[in-house]
Design a protein around this motif. Structure first.
Motif, PDB file in Angstrom:
ATOM      1  N   GLN A 277      -6.515  26.842 -20.404  1.00 28.68           N
ATOM      2  CA  GLN A 277      -7.735  27.322 -20.037  1.00 28.68           C
ATOM      3  C   GLN A 277      -7.901  28.103 -18.784  1.00 28.68           C
ATOM      4  OE1 GLN A 277     -10.923  24.666 -20.371  1.00 28.68           O
ATOM      5  NE2 GLN A 277     -10.589  24.668 -22.517  1.00 28.68           N
ATOM      6  N   ASP A 278      -7.309  27.125 -17.729  1.00 25.54           N
ATOM      7  CA  ASP A 278      -7.309  27.622 -16.113  1.00 25.54           C
ATOM      8  C   ASP A 278      -6.364  26.746 -15.402  1.00 25.54           C
ATOM      9  OD1 ASP A 278      -7.449  28.526 -13.604  1.00 25.54           O
ATOM     10  OD2 ASP A 278      -9.793  28.422 -13.483  1.00 25.54           O
ATOM     11  N   PRO A 279      -5.107  27.013 -15.107  1.00 27.98           N
ATOM     12  CA  PRO A 279      -4.053  26.080 -14.551  1.00 27.98           C
ATOM     13  C   PRO A 279      -4.497  25.794 -13.196  1.00 27.98           C
ATOM     14  CG  PRO A 279      -3.056  28.211 -15.042  1.00 27.98           C
ATOM     15  CD  PRO A 279      -4.472  28.189 -15.660  1.00 27.98           C
ATOM     16  N   THR A 280      -5.226  26.622 -12.460  1.00 28.39           N
ATOM     17  CA  THR A 280      -5.719  26.564 -11.154  1.00 28.39           C
ATOM     18  C   THR A 280      -6.818  25.532 -10.936  1.00 28.39           C
ATOM     19  OG1 THR A 280      -7.243  28.408 -10.868  1.00 28.39           O
ATOM     20  CG2 THR A 280      -4.847  29.052 -10.672  1.00 28.39           C
ATOM     21  N   ARG A 281      -7.426  24.976 -11.843  1.00 28.66           N
ATOM     22  CA  ARG A 281      -8.713  23.993 -11.690  1.00 28.66           C
ATOM     23  C   ARG A 281      -8.170  22.938 -10.775  1.00 28.66           C
ATOM     24  NH1 ARG A 281     -12.225  23.389 -16.756  1.00 28.66           N
ATOM     25  NH2 ARG A 281     -13.232  22.409 -15.135  1.00 28.66           N
ATOM     26  N   PRO A 282      -9.005  22.476 -10.320  1.00 27.99           N
ATOM     27  CA  PRO A 282      -8.786  21.081  -9.399  1.00 27.99           C
ATOM     28  C   PRO A 282      -8.566  19.980 -10.566  1.00 27.99           C
ATOM     29  CG  PRO A 282     -10.652  21.807  -8.511  1.00 27.99           C
ATOM     30  CD  PRO A 282     -10.429  22.955  -9.640  1.00 27.99           C
ATOM     31  N   ASN A 283      -7.515  19.103 -10.290  1.00 25.49           N
ATOM     32  CA  ASN A 283      -7.342  17.953 -11.479  1.00 25.49           C
ATOM     33  C   ASN A 283      -8.564  16.753 -10.746  1.00 25.49           C
ATOM     34  OD1 ASN A 283      -6.319  16.105 -13.011  1.00 25.49           O
ATOM     35  ND2 ASN A 283      -4.429  15.794 -12.035  1.00 25.49           N
ATOM     36  N   LEU A 284      -9.541  16.605 -11.584  1.00 23.73           N
ATOM     37  CA  LEU A 284     -10.387  15.654 -11.536  1.00 23.73           C
ATOM     38  C   LEU A 284     -10.194  14.412 -12.409  1.00 23.73           C
ATOM     39  CD1 LEU A 284     -13.781  17.639 -11.714  1.00 23.73           C
ATOM     40  CD2 LEU A 284     -12.449  16.874  -9.812  1.00 23.73           C
ATOM     41  N   ARG A 285      -8.870  14.356 -13.002  1.00 28.21           N
ATOM     42  CA  ARG A 285      -8.426  13.402 -14.084  1.00 28.21           C
ATOM     43  C   ARG A 285      -7.090  12.850 -13.615  1.00 28.21           C
ATOM     44  NH1 ARG A 285     -10.641  14.583 -19.504  1.00 28.21           N
ATOM     45  NH2 ARG A 285      -8.619  14.186 -20.316  1.00 28.21           N
ATOM     46  N   GLN A 286      -6.760  12.579 -12.455  1.00 27.84           N
ATOM     47  CA  GLN A 286      -5.804  11.844 -11.874  1.00 27.84           C
ATOM     48  C   GLN A 286      -5.296  10.695 -12.374  1.00 27.84           C
ATOM     49  OE1 GLN A 286      -5.970  12.266  -7.540  1.00 27.84           O
ATOM     50  NE2 GLN A 286      -5.972  14.584  -7.580  1.00 27.84           N
ATOM     51  N   VAL A 287      -6.444   9.852 -12.437  1.00 25.36           N
ATOM     52  CA  VAL A 287      -6.306   8.381 -12.883  1.00 25.36           C
ATOM     53  C   VAL A 287      -7.281   8.042 -14.048  1.00 25.36           C
ATOM     54  CG1 VAL A 287      -6.138   6.034 -12.170  1.00 25.36           C
ATOM     55  CG2 VAL A 287      -5.423   7.563 -10.835  1.00 25.36           C
ATOM     56  N   HIS A 288      -6.952   7.671 -15.192  1.00 23.23           N
ATOM     57  CA  HIS A 288      -7.692   7.443 -16.222  1.00 23.23           C
ATOM     58  C   HIS A 288      -8.029   5.719 -16.406  1.00 23.23           C
ATOM     59  CE1 HIS A 288      -8.022   7.319 -20.801  1.00 23.23           C
ATOM     60  NE2 HIS A 288      -9.226   7.007 -20.281  1.00 23.23           N
ATOM     61  N   LEU A 289      -9.185   5.547 -16.130  1.00 18.04           N
ATOM     62  CA  LEU A 289      -9.226   4.133 -16.363  1.00 18.04           C
ATOM     63  C   LEU A 289     -10.049   3.812 -17.818  1.00 18.04           C
ATOM     64  CD1 LEU A 289     -10.260   4.719 -13.278  1.00 18.04           C
ATOM     65  CD2 LEU A 289     -10.234   2.323 -12.906  1.00 18.04           C
ATOM     66  N   ILE A 290      -9.777   2.530 -18.550  1.00 15.75           N
ATOM     67  CA  ILE A 290     -10.660   2.405 -19.653  1.00 15.75           C
ATOM     68  C   ILE A 290     -10.787   0.878 -19.550  1.00 15.75           C
ATOM     69  CG2 ILE A 290      -8.527   1.651 -21.087  1.00 15.75           C
ATOM     70  CD1 ILE A 290     -10.095   3.540 -23.440  1.00 15.75           C
ATOM     71  N   HIS A 291     -12.065   0.290 -20.033  1.00 15.76           N
ATOM     72  CA  HIS A 291     -12.393  -0.905 -20.180  1.00 15.76           C
ATOM     73  C   HIS A 291     -11.984  -1.639 -21.417  1.00 15.76           C
ATOM     74  CE1 HIS A 291     -15.334   1.457 -21.834  1.00 15.76           C
ATOM     75  NE2 HIS A 291     -15.892   0.632 -22.777  1.00 15.76           N
ATOM     76  N   GLN A 292     -11.178  -2.788 -21.247  1.00 17.97           N
ATOM     77  CA  GLN A 292     -10.561  -3.840 -22.159  1.00 17.97           C
ATOM     78  C   GLN A 292     -11.650  -4.014 -23.168  1.00 17.97           C
ATOM     79  OE1 GLN A 292      -7.713  -6.518 -21.009  1.00 17.97           O
ATOM     80  NE2 GLN A 292      -8.807  -8.178 -22.007  1.00 17.97           N
ATOM     81  N   GLU A 293     -12.889  -4.309 -22.697  1.00 15.69           N
ATOM     82  CA  GLU A 293     -14.009  -4.362 -23.876  1.00 15.69           C
ATOM     83  C   GLU A 293     -14.003  -3.541 -24.940  1.00 15.69           C
ATOM     84  OE1 GLU A 293     -14.746  -6.409 -19.681  1.00 15.69           O
ATOM     85  OE2 GLU A 293     -14.223  -4.314 -20.315  1.00 15.69           O
ATOM     86  N   LEU A 294     -13.712  -2.276 -24.436  1.00 17.12           N
ATOM     87  CA  LEU A 294     -13.638  -1.310 -25.700  1.00 17.12           C
ATOM     88  C   LEU A 294     -12.732  -1.694 -26.823  1.00 17.12           C
ATOM     89  CD1 LEU A 294     -14.717   1.208 -26.761  1.00 17.12           C
ATOM     90  CD2 LEU A 294     -12.765   2.342 -25.587  1.00 17.12           C
ATOM     91  N   PHE A 295     -11.593  -2.443 -26.504  1.00 17.01           N
ATOM     92  CA  PHE A 295     -10.638  -2.710 -27.420  1.00 17.01           C
ATOM     93  C   PHE A 295     -11.219  -3.723 -28.411  1.00 17.01           C
ATOM     94  CE2 PHE A 295      -7.193  -1.826 -23.921  1.00 17.01           C
ATOM     95  CZ  PHE A 295      -7.540  -0.416 -24.216  1.00 17.01           C
ATOM     96  N   ALA A 296     -11.967  -4.879 -27.837  1.00 18.43           N
ATOM     97  CA  ALA A 296     -12.494  -5.677 -28.777  1.00 18.43           C
ATOM     98  C   ALA A 296     -13.563  -5.074 -29.379  1.00 18.43           C
ATOM     99  CB  ALA A 296     -13.268  -6.890 -27.879  1.00 18.43           C
ATOM    100  N   GLU A 297     -14.508  -4.076 -28.784  1.00 24.09           N
ATOM    101  CA  GLU A 297     -15.454  -3.482 -29.859  1.00 24.09           C
ATOM    102  C   GLU A 297     -14.889  -2.637 -31.275  1.00 24.09           C
ATOM    103  OE1 GLU A 297     -18.362   0.386 -29.075  1.00 24.09           O
ATOM    104  OE2 GLU A 297     -18.186  -1.085 -27.368  1.00 24.09           O
ATOM    105  N   VAL A 298     -13.671  -2.122 -30.738  1.00 27.43           N
ATOM    106  CA  VAL A 298     -13.174  -1.203 -32.023  1.00 27.43           C
ATOM    107  C   VAL A 298     -12.532  -2.224 -32.810  1.00 27.43           C
ATOM    108  CG1 VAL A 298     -13.098   0.970 -30.707  1.00 27.43           C
ATOM    109  CG2 VAL A 298     -10.976  -0.404 -30.838  1.00 27.43           C
ATOM    110  N   GLY A 299     -12.087  -3.509 -32.394  1.00 30.32           N
ATOM    111  CA  GLY A 299     -11.281  -4.474 -33.118  1.00 30.32           C
ATOM    112  C   GLY A 299     -12.280  -5.025 -34.189  1.00 30.32           C
ATOM    113  N   ASP A 300     -13.464  -5.015 -33.797  1.00 31.78           N
ATOM    114  CA  ASP A 300     -14.542  -5.303 -34.829  1.00 31.78           C
ATOM    115  C   ASP A 300     -14.561  -4.533 -35.731  1.00 31.78           C
ATOM    116  OD1 ASP A 300     -14.971  -7.679 -33.028  1.00 31.78           O
ATOM    117  OD2 ASP A 300     -16.842  -6.862 -32.057  1.00 31.78           O
ATOM    118  N   GLU A 301     -14.526  -3.277 -35.663  1.00 30.85           N
ATOM    119  CA  GLU A 301     -14.354  -2.429 -36.863  1.00 30.85           C
ATOM    120  C   GLU A 301     -12.933  -2.391 -37.274  1.00 30.85           C
ATOM    121  OE1 GLU A 301     -17.357  -1.135 -37.608  1.00 30.85           O
ATOM    122  OE2 GLU A 301     -18.343  -2.268 -36.132  1.00 30.85           O
TER     123      GLU A 301
END
Length: 181
Positions: A51-75
């Protein structure tokens, strides 16, 4: 949030949906995770570069909560740290409830600033069919809420390891809710 910790760290030097776990990662101010394909001053996510390679990188580090793994594990889904492409897996912190601009101290030195929510993409269903629907929720009024973690930029570099504590510094109010970045 006194018990907020890092449970895993992950990085990958090539484009791949999942990222292998590491003993440690080094965050570099203004760039992201040293050696990770998404590190850089400007966007590195392939669809955003198109889309636009000159845009600032606001996604340098992605963090995710381990609790989500348990939530999807229930499914019936089995998800391990790094498999959704995150760099830092956390426990004991409500990442999705943080306001934009929150500073997170990761370990002794590194500091990241929260920029927004990860926008879950179709690659999640390619990883495990039906998982995308599990990582997208709705708020009290029916608005779509991505649950696949948050994105940040590195303000202060440093070494980050599993077991490191996470310290939260909220921005001055009024707080702005996280939006997709």
């Amino acid at each position: 949030m006194d018990s907020a910790t890092i449970t895993a760290v992950s990085s990958n030097g090539t484009y791949s949906f999942t990222k292998p776990n590491r003993d440690s990662i080094t965050l570099v101010a203004g760039l992201g995770v040293e050696g990770d394909v998404h590190a850089g001053v400007t966007v590195k996510h392939r669809s955003r570069m198109a889309q636009d390679p000159t845009r600032p990188n606001l996604r340098q580090v992605h963090l995710i909560h381990q609790e989500l793994f348990a939530e999807v594990g229930d499914e019936g889904f089995k998800v391990e740290p790094g498999q959704l492409g995150e760099n830092v897996t956390t426990a004991g912190i409500d990442l999705l409830g943080l306001p934009a601009g929150t500073l997170l101290r990761l370990g002794a030195e590194a500091v990241v600033e929260v920029t927004g929510l990860r926008n879950p993409c179709l690659q999640i269903d390619a990883f495990q069919d039906g998982l995308l629907k599990q990582v997208v929720g709705r708020d009290a009024v029916g608005n779509i809420v991505p649950k696949a973690g948050i994105m940040s930029v590195v303000r202060t570099g440093g070494l980050v390891r599993p077991g490191d504590r996470i310290t939260v510094e909220l921005p001055a109010g009024p707080h702005q809710p996280l939006r997709r970045v």
